[in-house]
Design an enzyme around this catalytic site. Structure first.
Site, mmCIF file in Angstrom:
data_model
loop_
_atom_site.group_PDB
_atom_site.id
_atom_site.type_symbol
_atom_site.label_atom_id
_atom_site.label_comp_id
_atom_site.label_asym_id
_atom_site.label_seq_id
_atom_site.Cartn_x
_atom_site.Cartn_y
_atom_site.Cartn_z
ATOM 1 N N ASN A 121 0.820 -1.221 0.000
ATOM 2 C CA ASN A 121 0.000 0.000 0.000
ATOM 3 C C ASN A 121 0.850 1.267 0.000
ATOM 4 O OD1 ASN A 121 -2.063 -1.784 0.190
ATOM 5 N ND2 ASN A 121 -2.882 -1.031 2.122
ATOM 6 N N VAL A 122 0.279 2.334 -0.547
ATOM 7 C CA VAL A 122 1.011 3.613 -0.578
ATOM 8 C C VAL A 122 1.488 3.988 0.819
ATOM 9 C CG1 VAL A 122 0.863 6.082 -1.035
ATOM 10 C CG2 VAL A 122 -0.268 4.498 -2.548
ATOM 11 N N LYS A 123 0.625 3.752 1.816
ATOM 12 C CA LYS A 123 0.986 4.208 3.164
ATOM 13 C C LYS A 123 2.240 3.503 3.698
ATOM 14 C CE LYS A 123 -2.021 1.327 6.134
ATOM 15 N NZ LYS A 123 -1.987 0.096 5.447
ATOM 16 N N GLY A 124 2.533 2.312 3.217
ATOM 17 C CA GLY A 124 3.788 1.638 3.571
ATOM 18 C C GLY A 124 3.958 1.353 5.040
#
Ligand code: B12
Length: 244
Positions: A121-124
């Site tokens: 996910n982008v949030k990492g």
């Protein structure tokens, strides 16, 4: 070398475990006996707490006489350069000349998606963005409890260059059985040259077991998205080019 507890080389360790027995003096004696059999001698019981009917949790502190030989330790070291997101994008764009397709999932009954989401996910994780953030990577995250046939189908549909599987639950070695089932299914469904790179990850894998599990790479605790992206570039672009 020996473990360190209070003073250098004193060999002190702490272990915790649960015994299927109600909490009483006899149960505490059983915990000490187990610790002795594990090579902890003397063993001091420092904590005992009833868990539920017929179960007690123990913490034991004591000395082991075993030595650790650092020279004989075998681990999988990172054998590829760690690249920034910018560098990964540049290599994929220039050398692959198309987006690199990644399909990820938790397979079997495993619903622990936090790990695979941290990577994809982008949030990492810990301030580092996941693979969705990489412009030249196309990420399809199938989520939890995906069956192996569904995963193979998705990999085909997405023309996956790499399949990323997460396994967190290890009860009855579920993570090992599921991984073997997954790698066997890919070997059966796709010829060697067409098979995507198979990667598994999770906190309790032994990273040296790739051949045994039929996968290309295993990632353990504390993996960062950057390590995975750098490995993908290494395995799918740079090392393939080097081999011609
Ligand atoms: C959060 C959590 C849950 C949540 C999950 C929510 C979700 N959407 O994920 C909920 C509440 C649903 C849950 C349920 C259960 N859980 Co739970 N859960 C946890 C917990 C507390 C944290 C796990 C976590 O999120 N870690 C954080 C992530 C970031 O770490 P990670 O998974 O290790 O991922 C990192 C690396 O391993 C690696 N990685 C992981 N996957 C992949 C994949 C790839 C491709 C790559 C490259 C890297 C990679 O990169 C990640 C980032 O560094 C752990 C205990 C713990 N403290 O670890 C128990 C734990 C995993 N759960 C456990 C259990 C038993 C269960 C249940 C069976 C409980 C029950 N009786 O119902 C159910 C099973 C549900 C199911 N069907 O799977 C046990 C597993 C024991 C075992 N031996 O297997 C644990 C260890 C707790 C315990 N001590 O008993 N759980």
């Amino acid at each position: 070398m020996r473990p360190y507890g209070d003073t250098t080389g004193d060999g002190m360790v702490q272990v915790s475990f649960t015994l299927p027995v109600s909490h009483d003096k006899r149960a505490e004696g059983a915990a000490v006996q187990l610790a002795n059999k594990m090579g902890i001698d003397p063993a001091m019981l420092v904590h005992a707490k009833p868990m539920s009917d017929g179960f007690t949790f123990f913490v034991v502190y004591g000395r082991v006489n075993h030595l650790v030989d650092l020279a004989a330790v075998q681990v999988v070291e990172r054998d590829y350069p760690l690249l920034s997101a910018k560098e990964v994008n540049a290599v994929v764009k220039r050398r692959l000349r198309r987006k690199l397709s990644v399909v990820g999932a938790c397979i079997g009954t495993d619903a622990h998606t936090v790990g695979i989401d941290a990577i994809l996910n982008v949030k990492g994780i810990a301030g580092e963005k996941g693979l969705e953030y990489y412009r030249e990577l196309k990420v399809s995250n199938l989520g939890a409890q995906v069956s192996v046939p569904e995963l193979v189908e998705a990999a085909r549909r997405e023309r996956a260059d790499a399949v990323l599987v997460s396994q967190v639950v290890t009860q009855r070695d579920a993570h090992l059985h599921n991984t073997r089932e997954m790698s066997a299914a890919f070997r059966e469904a796709m010829p060697a040259g067409r098979r995507p790179l198979l990667i598994v990850g999770g906190p309790r894998f032994d990273e040296t077991m790739t051949a045994e599990l039929g996968v290309d790479r295993i990632f353990g605790r504390g993996t960062t998205p950057g390590e995975v992206a750098s490995y993908l570039v290494h395995a799918l672009v740079t090392s393939r080019e080097a081999r011609g």
